[in-house]
Design a protein around this motif. Structure first.
Motif, PDB file in Angstrom:
ATOM      1  N   ARG A  57       0.892  -1.163   0.000  1.00  0.00           N
ATOM      2  CA  ARG A  57       0.000   0.000   0.000  1.00  0.00           C
ATOM      3  C   ARG A  57       0.921   1.201   0.000  1.00  0.00           C
ATOM      4  NH1 ARG A  57      -4.379  -2.593  -1.473  1.00  0.00           N
ATOM      5  NH2 ARG A  57      -5.120  -4.088   0.053  1.00  0.00           N
ATOM      6  N   GLU A  62      -3.818   5.952   1.216  1.00  0.00           N
ATOM      7  CA  GLU A  62      -4.075   4.521   1.073  1.00  0.00           C
ATOM      8  C   GLU A  62      -3.637   3.744   2.315  1.00  0.00           C
ATOM      9  OE1 GLU A  62      -3.258   0.985  -2.190  1.00  0.00           O
ATOM     10  OE2 GLU A  62      -2.386   2.961  -2.514  1.00  0.00           O
ATOM     11  N   VAL A  63      -2.448   4.042   2.832  1.00  0.00           N
ATOM     12  CA  VAL A  63      -1.937   3.360   4.021  1.00  0.00           C
ATOM     13  C   VAL A  63      -2.854   3.639   5.210  1.00  0.00           C
ATOM     14  CG1 VAL A  63      -0.043   3.301   5.689  1.00  0.00           C
ATOM     15  CG2 VAL A  63       0.455   3.251   3.254  1.00  0.00           C
ATOM     16  N   PHE A  66      -6.102   1.568   4.995  1.00  0.00           N
ATOM     17  CA  PHE A  66      -5.982   0.138   5.269  1.00  0.00           C
ATOM     18  C   PHE A  66      -5.531  -0.146   6.703  1.00  0.00           C
ATOM     19  CE2 PHE A  66      -6.293   0.021   0.678  1.00  0.00           C
ATOM     20  CZ  PHE A  66      -7.188  -1.028   0.520  1.00  0.00           C
ATOM     21  N   GLU A  71      -5.674  -3.890   8.438  1.00  0.00           N
ATOM     22  CA  GLU A  71      -4.684  -4.651   7.680  1.00  0.00           C
ATOM     23  C   GLU A  71      -3.351  -4.674   8.419  1.00  0.00           C
ATOM     24  OE1 GLU A  71      -3.225  -3.737   3.390  1.00  0.00           O
ATOM     25  OE2 GLU A  71      -5.163  -4.744   3.275  1.00  0.00           O
ATOM     26  N   LYS A 126       2.660  -5.801   2.978  1.00  0.00           N
ATOM     27  CA  LYS A 126       1.804  -6.876   3.465  1.00  0.00           C
ATOM     28  C   LYS A 126       2.556  -8.208   3.372  1.00  0.00           C
ATOM     29  CE  LYS A 126      -1.700  -6.397   0.698  1.00  0.00           C
ATOM     30  NZ  LYS A 126      -3.038  -6.420   0.107  1.00  0.00           N
TER      31      LYS A 126
END
Length: 149
Positions: A57, A62-63, A66, A71, A126
């Motif tokens: 990400r 975006e980070v 999530f 996440e 991830k």
């Protein structure tokens, strides 16, 4: 003459413009815990592998999205991002959710490791079985870094 430039650019692309020690001069005061030179190289390697398998990400928005969704992964932040208000809330979010994070000295090197021509100030790596060994090694070392007070 015009043919020499692409060859020089290709050679320079693989190596950072500034050394690790020179990049430390541009760090923000909040860049703690800072990854060592060795760990920085491992993190860039892990980011490259994760980007190849589309398991990253990239970017603050975006980070942040999530991390809020729950996440898990390793958060890598660039220590030379200006102004620091842009991403100073990310480490707090990571600490609240027990996500390990570390700062690396250069946003342009971080962006290049992710396979982008643009610099990026934060990346979430991830876990994935294709590069699990590298990921676990980085996770162990980043988790061992002392958190700022």
């Amino acid at each position: 003459m015009a043919r020499d430039k692409p060859a020089e650019a290709a050679e320079a692309e693989g190596t950072p413009e500034l050394s690790y020690r020179e990049q430390l001069d541009f760090l923000n005061p909040i860049a703690q815990p800072l990854a060592s030179r060795k760990l920085t190289r491992k993190l860039y390697k892990c980011v490259r592998k994760a980007a190849k398998h589309k398991q990253i990400r990239r970017g603050v928005k975006e980070v942040q999205k999530f991390i809020n969704k729950g996440e898990k992964g390793i958060t890598v932040l660039a220590g030379d991002t200006q102004p620091i208000d842009v991403y100073c809330h990310i480490p707090i979010m990571c600490e609240d959710r027990s996500i390990p994070y570390a700062y690396v000295p250069s946003k342009s090197d971080l962006g290049a490791a992710a396979g982008s021509k643009r610099p990026t100030c934060v990346i979430l790596i991830k876990p994935h079985e294709e590069y699990q060994e590298t990921y676990d090694e980085c996770l162990e070392e980043v988790s061992a870094l002392p958190l700022p007070l």
